[in-house]
Design an enzyme around this catalytic site. Structure first.
Site, PDB file in Angstrom:
ATOM      1  N   LYS A 133     -60.586  59.891   6.262  1.00  0.00           N
ATOM      2  CA  LYS A 133     -59.154  59.866   5.931  1.00  0.00           C
ATOM      3  C   LYS A 133     -58.718  58.440   5.582  1.00  0.00           C
ATOM      4  CE  LYS A 133     -58.114  59.365  10.855  1.00  0.00           C
ATOM      5  NZ  LYS A 133     -57.727  60.076  12.092  1.00  0.00           N
ATOM      6  N   TYR A 155     -44.359  28.396   4.863  1.00  0.00           N
ATOM      7  CA  TYR A 155     -42.954  28.688   5.164  1.00  0.00           C
ATOM      8  C   TYR A 155     -42.573  28.296   6.591  1.00  0.00           C
ATOM      9  CZ  TYR A 155     -42.936  31.577   0.937  1.00  0.00           C
ATOM     10  OH  TYR A 155     -43.029  32.036  -0.348  1.00  0.00           O
TER      11      TYR A 155
HETATM   12  C1  LIG Z   1     -58.805  59.936  12.979  1.00  0.00           C
HETATM   13  C2  LIG Z   1     -59.335  61.086  13.722  1.00  0.00           C
HETATM   14  C3  LIG Z   1     -60.666  61.097  14.158  1.00  0.00           C
HETATM   15  C4  LIG Z   1     -61.578  59.910  14.071  1.00  0.00           C
HETATM   16  O1  LIG Z   1     -61.319  59.048  15.163  1.00  0.00           O
HETATM   17  P1  LIG Z   1     -62.172  57.729  15.416  1.00  0.00           P
HETATM   18  O2  LIG Z   1     -61.599  57.178  16.666  1.00  0.00           O
HETATM   19  O3  LIG Z   1     -61.914  56.840  14.244  1.00  0.00           O
HETATM   20  O4  LIG Z   1     -63.594  58.130  15.530  1.00  0.00           O
HETATM   21  C5  LIG Z   1     -61.158  62.263  14.697  1.00  0.00           C
HETATM   22  N1  LIG Z   1     -60.358  63.349  14.846  1.00  0.00           N
HETATM   23  C6  LIG Z   1     -59.062  63.351  14.481  1.00  0.00           C
HETATM   24  C7  LIG Z   1     -58.251  64.590  14.666  1.00  0.00           C
HETATM   25  C8  LIG Z   1     -58.496  62.222  13.922  1.00  0.00           C
HETATM   26  O5  LIG Z   1     -57.200  62.236  13.578  1.00  0.00           O
END
Ligand SMILES: *Cc1c(COP(=O)(O)O)cnc(C)c1O
Length: 374
Positions: free
Chosen positions: A39, A266
């Protein structure tokens, strides 16, 4: 001294060999099927290249948050099973199903919408998402029976195929995660009694997959571990046998020799305390370098470690390199694989008061990704 390709201000290299190796390592360690979570554009690494590398390393399935992300993987030529679990009201389940995307289902309403998207000759594949304590989405325990019974009926009449029951853990503590697992196990029993026998169950993401073996269930959803980063405060990538895949670097864009008392960036939040050399690094918060790490983020130039001087701006920040010789075009590494002598994404996270997930995921669209295979 290492240099970026001519004409390149900044880049993130993504080592797809590291991603494949990380999957191999975690498959062996967990003795489980790996759902590679890609994702958010593969946590900033590029979703399609990460998916391809993870499949090469032995992942058998992919996970994304939403259907648009799943469709982008299909457009990128990825044909492995993909699960998407967070849906808008009115999301196009028929389009998703037509592309063979599996749907995470968090309510009776979504279950019925998924069934309605089935075609005469093809059921829609679903994973039933169970609320077990995280208080996000997922079927509430009070609704388990009703939803499971309906899912079993829809499966019998060929509308749905229930691939899995799944849930997600809080990592609040081992005891909290075990409590969630107990809720999950009870739900699996209830589902079985109502005629559901899905081939998969999955509850562990990287943290639990490594730390709590009883949560592996033969199938784990691995996100951060793919990218070679540690989800633990007290264990590094190397401690876990993982290799960070992303290196973020820029080419020094200007160098100036300045006297003591010179204000930098800045607000003059930094002033030189002696005659010194300032190097300008062309990466800023537009590129995902957190402004909160002003005066704190680590940078390696010419093999020497320095700290951001003063405020991080939108496009650039300054480093006080003292009397070290630095030239325009020299490589400035913000983070990469710390076993190679550069800072880690976790050090940037610590400097900014966040987690390494956010550091890599927020690397901005202005930073070209270049795929390498070490
Ligand atoms: C993002 C996510 C993962 C992956 O989690 P990690 O800690 O990056 O391994 C797994 N399951 C769900 C439902 C998620 O939203």
């Amino acid at each position: 001294m290492s240099r970026l390709p001519a004409g390149v201000l900044r880049e993130a290299t993504v080592d797809v060999g590291a991603i494949a190796d990380n999957v191999r390592h975690l498959r062996r360690l967990t003795e489980s099927e790996v759902i590679a979570v890609v994702k958010a554009d593969g946590y900033g690494h590029g979703a399609v290249r990460t998916a391809a590398a993870a499949l090469e390393g032995g992942a058998t399935r992919l996970g994304v948050s939403d259907i648009a992300e799943a469709l982008a993987l299909r457009r990128g030529g990825i044909d492995a099973p993909i699960l998407a679990w967070l849906h808008a009201q009115g999301a196009d389940f028929a389009l998703a199903a037509a592309h063979g995307i599996e749907l995470g289902i968090s309510s009776l309403e979504q279950l019925q919408q998924a069934a309605a998207a089935a075609s005469a000759d093809r059921p829609v594949s679903v994973h039933l998402k169970l609320e077990t304590g995280l208080s996000r989405n997922g079927i509430a325990p009070a609704d388990y029976r009703v939803v499971f019974a309906e899912a079993a009926r829809l499966e019998r009449i060929g509308k749905l195929r229930v691939i899995a029951l799944f849930s997600h853990l809080s990592n609040a503590s081992a005891d909290d995660d075990r409590a969630a697992l107990r809720v999950f196990d009870e739900a699996v029993g209830v589902a079985a009694a109502l005629g559901l026998a899905p081939p998969l169950r999955h509850i562990a993401a990287t943290h639990a997959a490594i730390a709590l073996p009883e949560t592996r269930l033969g199938c784990v959803r691995i996100g951060i571990g793919l990218y070679g980063l540690s989800p633990f405060d007290d264990r590094t990538s190397a401690d876990l046998g993982l290799r960070p895949a992303m290196t973020l670097r820029g080419a020094v864009a200007a160098v100036r020799r300045v006297p003591a008392g010179t204000g930098v960036s800045y607000g003059y939040a930094y002033r030189t305390d002696r005659e010194t050399t300032l190097a300008l690094v062309p990466l800023g918060y537009a590129d995902g370098v957190p402004r909160q790490a002003s005066g704190a983020g680590p940078v390696v130039i010419g093999g020497r470690r320095h700290t951001v001087a003063g405020r991080i701006a939108m496009d650039q920040f300054v480093v006080d390199v003292g009397d070290t010789p630095v030239a325009v075009g020299d490589e400035a590494v913000l983070f990469g694989d710390p076993t190679l002598g550069v800072p880690s994404a976790t050090e940037w996270a610590d400097a900014a008061g966040t987690i390494n997930y956010e550091i890599v995921t927020r690397v901005g669209p202005r930073v070209p990704r270049r795929q390498v295979a070490e």
